[in-house]
Design a protein around this motif. Sequence first.
Motif, PDB file in Angstrom:
ATOM      1  N   UNK A 130      -7.275   6.689  24.727  1.00  0.00           N
ATOM      2  CA  UNK A 130      -8.330   7.705  24.724  1.00  0.00           C
ATOM      3  C   UNK A 130      -8.465   8.356  23.351  1.00  0.00           C
ATOM      4  N   UNK A 131      -7.336   8.657  22.731  1.00  0.00           N
ATOM      5  CA  UNK A 131      -7.364   9.269  21.401  1.00  0.00           C
ATOM      6  C   UNK A 131      -8.034   8.339  20.394  1.00  0.00           C
ATOM      7  N   UNK A 132      -7.685   7.055  20.450  1.00  0.00           N
ATOM      8  CA  UNK A 132      -8.265   6.078  19.526  1.00  0.00           C
ATOM      9  C   UNK A 132      -9.771   5.941  19.719  1.00  0.00           C
ATOM     10  N   UNK A 133     -10.228   6.161  20.957  1.00  0.00           N
ATOM     11  CA  UNK A 133     -11.659   6.050  21.250  1.00  0.00           C
ATOM     12  C   UNK A 133     -12.427   7.307  20.860  1.00  0.00           C
ATOM     13  N   UNK A 134     -11.696   8.352  20.463  1.00  0.00           N
ATOM     14  CA  UNK A 134     -12.357   9.592  20.076  1.00  0.00           C
ATOM     15  C   UNK A 134     -12.671  10.511  21.236  1.00  0.00           C
ATOM     16  N   UNK A 135     -11.997  10.299  22.360  1.00  0.00           N
ATOM     17  CA  UNK A 135     -12.216  11.130  23.549  1.00  0.00           C
ATOM     18  C   UNK A 135     -11.301  12.355  23.488  1.00  0.00           C
ATOM     19  N   UNK A 136     -11.854  13.527  23.751  1.00  0.00           N
ATOM     20  CA  UNK A 136     -11.063  14.759  23.786  1.00  0.00           C
ATOM     21  C   UNK A 136     -10.340  14.856  25.117  1.00  0.00           C
ATOM     22  N   UNK A 137      -9.011  15.020  25.086  1.00  0.00           N
ATOM     23  CA  UNK A 137      -8.221  15.131  26.309  1.00  0.00           C
ATOM     24  C   UNK A 137      -7.906  16.594  26.599  1.00  0.00           C
ATOM     25  N   UNK A 138      -8.156  16.993  27.832  1.00  0.00           N
ATOM     26  CA  UNK A 138      -7.907  18.364  28.270  1.00  0.00           C
ATOM     27  C   UNK A 138      -7.007  18.309  29.498  1.00  0.00           C
ATOM     28  N   UNK A 139      -5.899  19.032  29.465  1.00  0.00           N
ATOM     29  CA  UNK A 139      -4.962  19.011  30.585  1.00  0.00           C
ATOM     30  C   UNK A 139      -5.274  20.125  31.571  1.00  0.00           C
ATOM     31  N   UNK A 140      -5.328  19.772  32.853  1.00  0.00           N
ATOM     32  CA  UNK A 140      -5.597  20.758  33.883  1.00  0.00           C
ATOM     33  C   UNK A 140      -6.355  20.148  35.046  1.00  0.00           C
ATOM     34  N   UNK A 141      -6.654  20.982  36.046  1.00  0.00           N
ATOM     35  CA  UNK A 141      -7.384  20.545  37.238  1.00  0.00           C
ATOM     36  C   UNK A 141      -8.855  20.899  37.081  1.00  0.00           C
ATOM     37  N   UNK A 142      -9.710  19.892  37.052  1.00  0.00           N
ATOM     38  CA  UNK A 142     -11.138  20.120  36.860  1.00  0.00           C
ATOM     39  C   UNK A 142     -11.877  20.289  38.174  1.00  0.00           C
ATOM     40  N   UNK A 143     -12.857  21.186  38.186  1.00  0.00           N
ATOM     41  CA  UNK A 143     -13.707  21.376  39.363  1.00  0.00           C
ATOM     42  C   UNK A 143     -15.122  21.690  38.902  1.00  0.00           C
ATOM     43  N   UNK A 144     -16.090  21.314  39.725  1.00  0.00           N
ATOM     44  CA  UNK A 144     -17.493  21.531  39.376  1.00  0.00           C
ATOM     45  C   UNK A 144     -17.905  22.974  39.639  1.00  0.00           C
ATOM     46  N   UNK A 145     -18.590  23.561  38.667  1.00  0.00           N
ATOM     47  CA  UNK A 145     -19.187  24.882  38.838  1.00  0.00           C
ATOM     48  C   UNK A 145     -20.667  24.720  39.169  1.00  0.00           C
ATOM     49  N   UNK A 146     -21.321  23.836  38.421  1.00  0.00           N
ATOM     50  CA  UNK A 146     -22.703  23.454  38.701  1.00  0.00           C
ATOM     51  C   UNK A 146     -22.927  22.065  38.117  1.00  0.00           C
TER      52      UNK A 146
END
Length: 250
Positions: A130-146
């Motif tokens: 992911x890092x090599x592809x230029x993707x930003x990694x964020x650690x945590x539990x994601x949920x939709x707000x809208x």
Amino acid sequence: MARKMLIDGEVAAVADGGHYDYDLFVIGAGSGGVRGSRTAASFGAKVAICELPFHPISSEWLGGHGGTCVIRGCVPKKILVYGASFRGEFEDSKNFGWEINGDINFNWKTLLENKTKEIVRLNGVYQRILTSAGVTMIEGAGSLVDAHTVEVSQPDGSKQRYTAKHILIATGSRAQRVNIPGKDLAITSDEALSLEELPKRAVILGGGYIAVEFASIWRGMGAEVDLFYRRDLPLRFVINFRESLLLLIL
């Protein structure tokens, strides 16, 4: 979708005149999420992906890059399958001229430690991809707000919101306990892959391929195993195979 992002512009405008934080935000870094984010990034999209902290056993706050197959599915299970297969190989080798003198001992903890080392390594591999592809990694539990906002939560209660023109939900699933009396006393395949001690006896509820594989793992390592299933034979999705298997057993 990645091509469409570039056609629309590298940074999509928000209705109020601002801009989204990302073109694509992915919730879940399993096989699907990693592939989707890498592909979008390769076309020039600004991409972020969120994933739970690594742990062999998943929970509301624990996961890891690579998803079920890599961390608590195909890969660790096959390592245990290979480990269990040696017992039969040692027995068969005598018929082919091999003379094994002395005791052959099996150490469950050694196998478990090496299994964990491998999935930790693979978790790191996915992060580097992911890092090599230029993707930003964020650690945590994601949920939709809208439709364009994701909230990423931490175990300590802190939260951070991110906006994106597109949101990909790739959370996969977790092993579930059957809703029967005493279910809290049972374990799932997650825990079965990380038991501190090799069971001397095990009861497995189910006749699918996962149940049969765990039965073969524990039986191959010397445990007594009982397999409970509803139909006349296990592996109902491969009728011809299970009938041939029954003939071999009988």
